[in-house]
Enzyme design. Sequence first.
Site, PDB file in Angstrom:
ATOM      1  CB  SER A  95      -0.962  -0.041   1.160  1.00 23.66           C
ATOM      2  OG  SER A  95      -1.874   0.986   1.184  1.00 23.66           O
ATOM      3  CG  ASP A 224      -6.821  -3.177  -3.084  1.00 23.61           C
ATOM      4  OD1 ASP A 224      -7.661  -2.202  -2.197  1.00 23.61           O
ATOM      5  OD2 ASP A 224      -5.755  -3.536  -2.977  1.00 23.61           O
ATOM      6  CG  HIS A 253      -5.691  -2.568   0.668  1.00 23.71           C
ATOM      7  ND1 HIS A 253      -4.698  -2.439  -0.568  1.00 23.71           N
ATOM      8  CD2 HIS A 253      -4.928  -1.818   1.375  1.00 23.71           C
ATOM      9  CE1 HIS A 253      -3.855  -1.397  -0.348  1.00 23.71           C
ATOM     10  NE2 HIS A 253      -4.062  -0.947   1.123  1.00 23.71           N
TER      11      HIS A 253
END
Length: 274
Positions: A95, A224, A253
């Site tokens: 991320s 995601d 995610h």
Amino acid sequence: MSTIKTEDGTEIYYKDWGTGQPIVFSHGWPLSGDDWDNQMLFFLHKGYRVIAHDRRGHGRSSQTWTGNDMDTYADDLAALTESLNLKDAIHVGHSTGGGEVARYLGRHGSKRVARAVLIGAVPPIMLKTAANPGGLPIDVFDGIRAGVAGNRAEFYRDITMPFYGYNRPGANISEGIRQHWWLQGMMGGVKAHYDCVKAFSETDFTEDLKKIDVPTLVMHGDDDQIVPIGASAMLSAKLLKKPTLKVYPGLPHGMCATHSDLVNADLLAWIQNG
């Protein structure tokens, strides 16, 4: 605690376990190096040296009010790798941490790096702009900022649902995973977390990706809900010089936690076999 001190006096906490080829883990927002617990144990037992730091303003590092931007994050990571004299390292970023890895390589080069991995990562750029029509509108990130500035504890609890895909029908919800996320988030500083929203959403990593000259694995779940795959992994893979793209149907995610066995096995296979 193991820490280094950066040029501006910020203390960066890190864990450094084992011997062998180093794997350096960069975590997502607003978490800490503890988000990599599963991966660190797995690779430690496979004979690797595993290192994870808490980004400035996050976890056990200094609760900074300045320097909460990608250039500084990358410089902090460079300071850590230089302090530990890491060579032939594998950098893994999830991320926001994927943006940190990309900016680190774009800004400091790959002389200490053998490979890179971007998991559910924010590059090339999350924000919708004229040049990036597939991005998310600024309202989304303004909403995140409002949540952080308002009732941060409640907001962090709620965001775990889409983060791990627990809002999907039939999802097998782990309250332990949700609480672990919340605990990590609440350890960090609210000012740094607020500023980091701009860093992860508005930073353009296009030129960084083009500069990366080591083999790079891009791993992303196609469900995601935090970093949609179409405007991230699919574009990043086209900009990298030596990409391997691996898409995970239906995964969220937070797949490093919800599907750690699968992610770990694939990551190990790619590291060992390319």
